[in-house]
Design a protein around this motif. Sequence first.
Motif, short mmCIF file in Angstrom:
data_model
loop_
_atom_site.label_atom_id
_atom_site.label_comp_id
_atom_site.label_asym_id
_atom_site.label_seq_id
_atom_site.Cartn_x
_atom_site.Cartn_y
_atom_site.Cartn_z
N UNK A 101 9.96 -1.39 -0.67
CA UNK A 101 10.36 -2.74 -1.44
C UNK A 101 11.46 -3.37 -0.91
N UNK A 102 12.48 -2.68 -0.31
CA UNK A 102 13.78 -3.34 0.29
C UNK A 102 13.65 -3.58 1.67
N UNK A 103 12.29 -2.93 2.23
CA UNK A 103 12.06 -3.20 3.52
C UNK A 103 13.26 -2.63 4.60
N UNK A 109 9.50 10.70 -3.67
CA UNK A 109 8.64 9.50 -3.70
C UNK A 109 9.38 8.32 -4.16
N UNK A 110 10.27 8.32 -4.77
CA UNK A 110 11.41 7.37 -5.34
C UNK A 110 12.10 6.73 -3.95
N UNK A 140 3.14 6.20 -5.51
CA UNK A 140 2.89 6.31 -6.77
C UNK A 140 1.73 7.68 -7.15
N UNK A 141 1.00 7.75 -6.08
CA UNK A 141 -0.07 8.65 -5.69
C UNK A 141 0.92 9.93 -5.87
N UNK A 142 1.82 9.88 -4.59
CA UNK A 142 2.57 11.17 -4.63
C UNK A 142 3.58 11.72 -5.79
N UNK A 180 0.78 -1.10 -0.01
CA UNK A 180 0.05 -0.03 0.19
C UNK A 180 0.90 1.18 0.10
N UNK A 181 2.07 1.14 0.72
CA UNK A 181 2.89 2.47 0.74
C UNK A 181 3.63 2.65 -0.56
#
Length: 236
Positions: A75-77, A67-68, A18-20, A12-13
């Motif tokens: 993804x990398x936690x 955002x990136x 992507x929304x950001x 979700x984050x």
Amino acid sequence: MVQGGMSVVKYLLFAFNFIFVVTGAALIAVGAWVQAKAAEYVDFLGDKYTSAPILLIVVGVIIFILSFMGCCGAIKENYCMVMTFAVLLFIIFVLELVAGILAYVYKSEVETVLRKNMKNAMMNYNESNHDIVTKTWDDMQSNLKCCGANNASEWKKYMGEVNLPYSCCPGKDPTKPCQITDDHFTKGCVDALASFLEDKILVVGGVGIGIAFVQIIGIIFSCCLARAIKKEYEVV
């Protein structure tokens, strides 16, 4: 690797980032649009009235880049990246609130500032060393269909009893005079420009505050994910 509900939060984050990206681009576009409109009448406005859209542009660029970092951290936690993202997003949230509040605060002062600055600028119309002021007056009167600060009769003090700037008459040829007896715009430019700018200020304030509250969800998700990642590290 985070498990269960936190795994859902992780993706979700990522989706919220992507929304950001989209909101960052929206802030840049809205800020640039309002800044361009306000710049047309910079002779009648103080610098602080252009600060809100500029702040939105800066915030938009930062959000776009930030955002990136959020995507990579999710993804990398990576605990540090996620927490850094959450802290920076909170700072951006505060800046957006400031921009929105400034927009609404300045809205109430616009007419007072315009009335004072327009009165001072009228005396410089058609002066050889104030070509920009003359062009600004003509563009404003033609575009907003107004004449004088409060009304057309104010030009008598600067242009004589009968003459008006050509831009006071609709569709008037710049090479031909416009006179008080001709069909001319009757609305004062203070009211016309104040209404025009207040609409733009409301757009800035609405967009800034609206996007800021959407980001609260991103901050909450980031903190939850960071906490889950930290627990995973402690278990290991």
